[in-house]
Design a protein around this motif. Structure first.
Motif, PDB file in Angstrom:
ATOM      1  N   PRO A   1      49.001  75.051  75.683  1.00 54.02           N
ATOM      2  CA  PRO A   1      50.015  73.993  75.624  1.00 54.02           C
ATOM      3  C   PRO A   1      51.398  74.495  75.221  1.00 54.02           C
ATOM      4  N   GLU A   2      51.457  75.511  74.340  1.00 58.94           N
ATOM      5  CA  GLU A   2      52.761  76.008  73.901  1.00 58.94           C
ATOM      6  C   GLU A   2      53.466  76.849  74.965  1.00 58.94           C
ATOM      7  N   GLU A   3      52.818  77.077  76.106  1.00 62.90           N
ATOM      8  CA  GLU A   3      53.441  77.839  77.194  1.00 62.90           C
ATOM      9  C   GLU A   3      53.952  76.932  78.312  1.00 62.90           C
ATOM     10  N   ARG A   4      54.068  75.632  78.032  1.00 61.29           N
ATOM     11  CA  ARG A   4      54.517  74.689  79.064  1.00 61.29           C
ATOM     12  C   ARG A   4      55.882  75.057  79.622  1.00 61.29           C
ATOM     13  N   SER A   5      56.795  75.480  78.759  1.00 64.25           N
ATOM     14  CA  SER A   5      58.146  75.768  79.236  1.00 64.25           C
ATOM     15  C   SER A   5      58.158  76.974  80.157  1.00 64.25           C
ATOM     16  N   GLN A   6      57.361  78.003  79.849  1.00 58.97           N
ATOM     17  CA  GLN A   6      57.281  79.169  80.746  1.00 58.97           C
ATOM     18  C   GLN A   6      56.710  78.785  82.104  1.00 58.97           C
ATOM     19  N   LEU A   7      55.662  77.940  82.092  1.00 53.70           N
ATOM     20  CA  LEU A   7      55.058  77.518  83.354  1.00 53.70           C
ATOM     21  C   LEU A   7      56.053  76.714  84.182  1.00 53.70           C
ATOM     22  N   ALA A   8      56.784  75.815  83.540  1.00 54.30           N
ATOM     23  CA  ALA A   8      57.772  75.015  84.272  1.00 54.30           C
ATOM     24  C   ALA A   8      58.844  75.905  84.889  1.00 54.30           C
ATOM     25  N   ALA A   9      59.280  76.924  84.154  1.00 51.47           N
ATOM     26  CA  ALA A   9      60.296  77.832  84.684  1.00 51.47           C
ATOM     27  C   ALA A   9      59.768  78.619  85.876  1.00 51.47           C
ATOM     28  N   ILE A  10      58.515  79.022  85.826  1.00 52.33           N
ATOM     29  CA  ILE A  10      57.907  79.753  86.943  1.00 52.33           C
ATOM     30  C   ILE A  10      57.828  78.861  88.173  1.00 52.33           C
ATOM     31  N   GLU A  11      57.420  77.604  87.981  1.00 47.62           N
ATOM     32  CA  GLU A  11      57.294  76.699  89.121  1.00 47.62           C
ATOM     33  C   GLU A  11      58.651  76.381  89.733  1.00 47.62           C
ATOM     34  N   ARG A  12      59.681  76.280  88.912  1.00 48.98           N
ATOM     35  CA  ARG A  12      61.013  76.095  89.476  1.00 48.98           C
ATOM     36  C   ARG A  12      61.432  77.310  90.290  1.00 48.98           C
ATOM     37  N   LEU A  13      61.088  78.491  89.822  1.00 46.62           N
ATOM     38  CA  LEU A  13      61.470  79.717  90.517  1.00 46.62           C
ATOM     39  C   LEU A  13      60.781  79.822  91.868  1.00 46.62           C
ATOM     40  N   VAL A  14      59.464  79.616  91.903  1.00 48.81           N
ATOM     41  CA  VAL A  14      58.721  79.794  93.151  1.00 48.81           C
ATOM     42  C   VAL A  14      58.801  78.573  94.050  1.00 48.81           C
ATOM     43  N   GLY A  15      59.280  77.431  93.508  1.00 48.08           N
ATOM     44  CA  GLY A  15      59.496  76.254  94.334  1.00 48.08           C
ATOM     45  C   GLY A  15      58.257  75.444  94.620  1.00 48.08           C
ATOM     46  N   ASN A  16      57.188  75.667  93.854  1.00 42.46           N
ATOM     47  CA  ASN A  16      55.945  74.923  94.071  1.00 42.46           C
ATOM     48  C   ASN A  16      55.267  74.653  92.744  1.00 42.46           C
ATOM     49  N   SER A  17      54.483  73.585  92.722  1.00 41.67           N
ATOM     50  CA  SER A  17      53.613  73.317  91.591  1.00 41.67           C
ATOM     51  C   SER A  17      52.323  74.108  91.780  1.00 41.67           C
ATOM     52  N   ILE A  18      51.901  74.838  90.767  1.00 41.64           N
ATOM     53  CA  ILE A  18      50.684  75.651  90.849  1.00 41.64           C
ATOM     54  C   ILE A  18      49.477  74.782  90.494  1.00 41.64           C
ATOM     55  N   ARG A  19      48.436  74.887  91.271  1.00 39.80           N
ATOM     56  CA  ARG A  19      47.250  74.049  91.108  1.00 39.80           C
ATOM     57  C   ARG A  19      46.616  74.250  89.735  1.00 39.80           C
ATOM     58  N   ARG A  20      46.281  73.141  89.063  1.00 40.25           N
ATOM     59  CA  ARG A  20      45.571  73.172  87.789  1.00 40.25           C
ATOM     60  C   ARG A  20      44.079  73.012  88.040  1.00 40.25           C
ATOM     61  N   GLU A  21      43.293  73.714  87.264  1.00 36.00           N
ATOM     62  CA  GLU A  21      41.834  73.605  87.382  1.00 36.00           C
ATOM     63  C   GLU A  21      41.231  73.786  85.994  1.00 36.00           C
ATOM     64  N   ASP A  22      40.615  72.712  85.477  1.00 38.62           N
ATOM     65  CA  ASP A  22      39.981  72.797  84.166  1.00 38.62           C
ATOM     66  C   ASP A  22      38.682  73.591  84.265  1.00 38.62           C
ATOM     67  N   VAL A  23      38.387  74.356  83.227  1.00 35.98           N
ATOM     68  CA  VAL A  23      37.119  75.079  83.122  1.00 35.98           C
ATOM     69  C   VAL A  23      36.307  74.405  82.029  1.00 35.98           C
ATOM     70  N   ALA A  24      35.103  73.954  82.372  1.00 38.15           N
ATOM     71  CA  ALA A  24      34.275  73.207  81.427  1.00 38.15           C
ATOM     72  C   ALA A  24      34.111  73.980  80.123  1.00 38.15           C
ATOM     73  N   GLY A  25      34.368  73.286  79.031  1.00 35.10           N
ATOM     74  CA  GLY A  25      34.211  73.879  77.718  1.00 35.10           C
ATOM     75  C   GLY A  25      35.454  74.543  77.182  1.00 35.10           C
ATOM     76  N   PHE A  26      36.525  74.608  78.004  1.00 36.25           N
ATOM     77  CA  PHE A  26      37.723  75.318  77.567  1.00 36.25           C
ATOM     78  C   PHE A  26      38.998  74.476  77.670  1.00 36.25           C
ATOM     79  N   MET A  27      38.868  73.196  78.002  1.00 36.71           N
ATOM     80  CA  MET A  27      40.071  72.380  78.087  1.00 36.71           C
ATOM     81  C   MET A  27      40.673  72.190  76.703  1.00 36.71           C
ATOM     82  N   PRO A  28      42.003  72.256  76.597  1.00 33.13           N
ATOM     83  CA  PRO A  28      42.631  71.975  75.294  1.00 33.13           C
ATOM     84  C   PRO A  28      42.407  70.522  74.925  1.00 33.13           C
ATOM     85  N   PRO A  29      42.441  70.182  73.623  1.00 35.68           N
ATOM     86  CA  PRO A  29      42.175  68.805  73.176  1.00 35.68           C
ATOM     87  C   PRO A  29      43.051  67.777  73.881  1.00 35.68           C
ATOM     88  N   VAL A  30      44.331  68.095  74.065  1.00 34.10           N
ATOM     89  CA  VAL A  30      45.237  67.224  74.803  1.00 34.10           C
ATOM     90  C   VAL A  30      45.795  68.043  75.949  1.00 34.10           C
TER      91      VAL A  30
END
Length: 439
Positions: free
Chosen positions: A347-376
């Protein structure tokens, strides 16, 4: 079109064919004729699209047709030891029928053998900036005969960390020379710096800037920071994970992962700035030969690591600088293959991810892995920001728009990267580099 139609000597065409290449890539089709004409060139193309051959083949042709000299007549400057070594290997391969002399010099090894090779005379010199400056200061290399210079990975070479060294090197070269600048990413502030050095350069842009190759499947796995190590171990245990490159932001984190994964069943290696050059070379060779199937690395491996068999790149930590993401994931899907890029995002890397997506011009697909999702789930699946209107009220078009950081686009720092970007770049280099010179 084949390589012979580009105007290359038959010895070069033969060497390229021997290497298994028959059809030039887009950057080679467009860049080689320009370079053969003697014109300055700025080429921005995706990682893994053949940029090295696009400048090496014209250089070798130029050297083969010129008069011999005891001093180098062409210079290639690269930001990392690994990239310099790779360029040296390709120069030997492509020039095998031309009887040219080349050598590679970089830090992390003794200077004396390099000094002896320089004294024997050579045609092509390939170097990292720090070690090249060391030889220049000791008057062990004369660059007065250089007529062609290449800055490979020009964005990193000319960012705020390397710019002073690059300026000193360029000042030691003859004013009359051909300049070739190549990179997978080219922020506008870096292009402006290049244009001050080049002479009416031809600009070649293959695909939209900072766009990863289409054969790379990208996915984000949201995960709490404290659970990343266990998730990485789980992913590496999957049957489909072939040779894998894992990127961390720091040397300490890389060393921690080695200990965590030592009983995972994978054959693990590590490279970072505290490792000797021989150790780094052995790790890369092990990945190529299959003795190592998982290589953990800092960003010294993001540029110049050319191993065709890498099936997966895992971003254990997202990079501070968005452009580094493109270079990292470009280590897979090389030589016409496909590959997977997996990012473990806390969760604390949200800003880095947003900057990467702005750079590449696309939203990167999210995929939860059972047992490893953050609480929120703080890593949302949202599209990148819409481009802002330019001075004339027009939105930037993909392919011609800015890849500058948001701070620079907001109006701060028209001629240099923003303070936040300079801090991020500096922080990334400190994390990845060894004490003293990184190259």
């Amino acid at each position: 079109m084949n390589f012979a139609e580009l105007g290359l000597r038959r010895e070069l065409v033969r060497a390229v064919t021997d290497a298994g290449y028959n059809t030039p890539t887009s950057v080679q089709k467009r860049g080689i004729p320009v370079a053969l004409e003697g014109r300055d060139l700025i080429a921005c193309a995706q990682t893994g699209t053949g940029k090295t051959a696009a400048f090496l083949l014209p250089i070798l042709q130029h050297l083969a047709g010129g008069q011999a000299s005891r001093h180098p007549r062409a210079l290639v400057v690269a930001p990392t030891r690994e990239l310099a070594a790779q360029i040296g290997e390709m120069a030997t391969q492509y020039g095998r029928h031309l009887h040219l002399r080349s050598t590679v010099i970089f830090g992390g090894v003794r200077m004396e053998p390099q000094t002896r090779r320089l004294a024997r005379g050579l045609d092509l010199l390939i170097a990292t900036p720090g070690r090249l400056l060391d030889h220049i200061r000791r008057s062990q290399v004369n660059l007065g005969a250089v007529t062609m210079v290449v800055l490979d990975e020009a964005d990193r070479m000319l960012d705020m960390g390397f710019l002073p060294d690059v300026r000193r090197i360029l000042a030691a070269l003859p004013a009359e020379r051909q300049n070739l600048f190549l990179s997978a990413t080219m922020p506008e502030e870096i292009e402006r710096l290049i244009r001050r050095t080049a002479h009416a350069p031809v600009v070649i842009e293959v695909a939209r800037r900072a766009t990863p190759v289409g054969a790379i499947r990208q996915v984000v796995h949201p995960v709490a920071q404290t659970h990343k190590k266990e998730l990485l171990k789980t992913l590496l245990g999957r049957g489909d994970m072939g040779p894998t490159l894992v990127f961390t932001r720091t040397k300490a984190r890389a060393n921690q992962l080695i200990k965590r994964l030592e009983h995972s069943g994978r054959r693990i290696g590590v490279i970072h700035g505290n490792k000797s050059q021989n150790a780094r070379a052995r790790a890369i060779a092990g990945l190529r030969t299959g003795q190592i199937d998982t290589l953990i690395a800092t960003d010294i491996a993001a540029r110049g690591l050319d191993v065709d068999s890498i099936s997966h790149v895992v971003n254990f930590d997202l990079p501070h600088v968005p452009e580094d993401y493109v270079h990292r994931i470009g280590r897979t899907a090389r030589a016409g293959q496909d590959g997977d890029a997996i990012s473990l995002v806390a969760p604390e890397e949200r800003s880095q991810l947003a900057a990467i997506e702005r750079l590449v011009g696309n939203s990167i697909r999210r995929e939860d892995v059972a047992g490893f999702m953050p609480p929120v789930s703080a890593v949302t699946n949202r599209p990148p920001e819409r481009p802002k209107a330019g001075p004339a009220g027009r939105a930037s078009r993909p392919g011609s728009g800015s890849t500058r950081p948001a701070a620079a686009r907001s109006g701060r720092g028209h001629s240099a990267p923003s303070r936040s970007l300079r801090r991020a770049r500096s922080r990334g280099r400190r994390d990845a580099a060894a004490p003293g010179r990184a190259n």
